[in-house]
Scaffold this active site. Sequence first.
Site, mmCIF file in Angstrom:
data_model
loop_
_atom_site.group_PDB
_atom_site.id
_atom_site.type_symbol
_atom_site.label_atom_id
_atom_site.label_comp_id
_atom_site.label_asym_id
_atom_site.label_seq_id
_atom_site.Cartn_x
_atom_site.Cartn_y
_atom_site.Cartn_z
ATOM 1 C CB CYS A 1 73.418 48.639 66.827
ATOM 2 S SG CYS A 1 73.667 47.233 68.118
HETATM 3 N N1 GLN Z 1 78.389 45.256 70.662
HETATM 4 C C1 GLN Z 1 77.260 45.640 71.258
HETATM 5 C C2 GLN Z 1 76.056 45.144 71.872
HETATM 6 O O1 GLN Z 1 75.913 43.946 71.795
HETATM 7 C C3 GLN Z 1 76.592 46.758 70.052
HETATM 8 C C4 GLN Z 1 75.943 45.720 69.055
HETATM 9 C C5 GLN Z 1 75.980 46.409 67.712
HETATM 10 O O2 GLN Z 1 76.416 47.311 67.142
HETATM 11 N N2 GLN Z 1 75.502 45.494 66.889
HETATM 12 O O3 GLN Z 1 75.230 45.505 72.519
#
Ligand code: GLN
Length: 250
Positions: free
Chosen positions: A2
Amino acid sequence: MCRHVGYLGPAVALSDLLLEPEHSLLEQTWAPADMRGGGTINADGFGVGWYRADGSTARYRAAVPMWTDQSFLETAREVRSGAVVAAVRSATVGMPVVPGACAPFTDGARLFSHNGRITGWPDSVAKLAAKLDVVDLLTLEAATDSALLWSVLRQRVLDGADPEAAVPELVGEVVAAAPDSRMNLLFSDGARLVATTWTHSLWVRREPAAVTVASEPFGPRAGWREVPDRSLVVADVRDIEVRPLAGMGE
Ligand code: GLN
């Protein structure tokens, strides 16, 4: 992984902060430049939290790519705030794609985002989860690592912990239990931003009376500074402090 953004400063339209700049968070939804550790686009949802003049927060979240949400794109031109936390999501494999999994998480006056993943989820953090009471676990907004992190941090902050200590402490606990986890956290109480880098990118920008923290820089390049890996950032509109996160994960 993210991408997230935190901003404190003079009130701006959400669109000027998140949509209009060159390489904006909106563009990072389909064309992020520095995704480390998997994921190519951030199309599993997004969220924007902002503070009103009286210090309370409002939030908009949806489990769709930001570019498809025409109502949000239009409304963002009408909403102005001087304190914002926003994120676009690339769901970790195996985690649900639902609005409740989209950052920012909030308890009303505080906003939180996690860019990364906990390795070995969920077994690796069973001990951390056991620190939550049953009701907190049953009311997690989503069965995701980020929602669990927020539930633990939120409880500690409500119990009086200083976020400047509680945020790095949480990173330390997770990387001890689940090495190779990716733990870029971002917290705001409306007056300061507390962020960590743990294997993901992060940049800070100072402008007169404003500070921005972002996974990837946007807008004019001048003024952006890259935060070294394994750092804690504590920033308000006057000052940005970057300290090494020492003695963790060795
Ligand atoms: N692991 C978290 C989620 O799935 C954040 C994902 C990310 O940073 N890509 O929401």
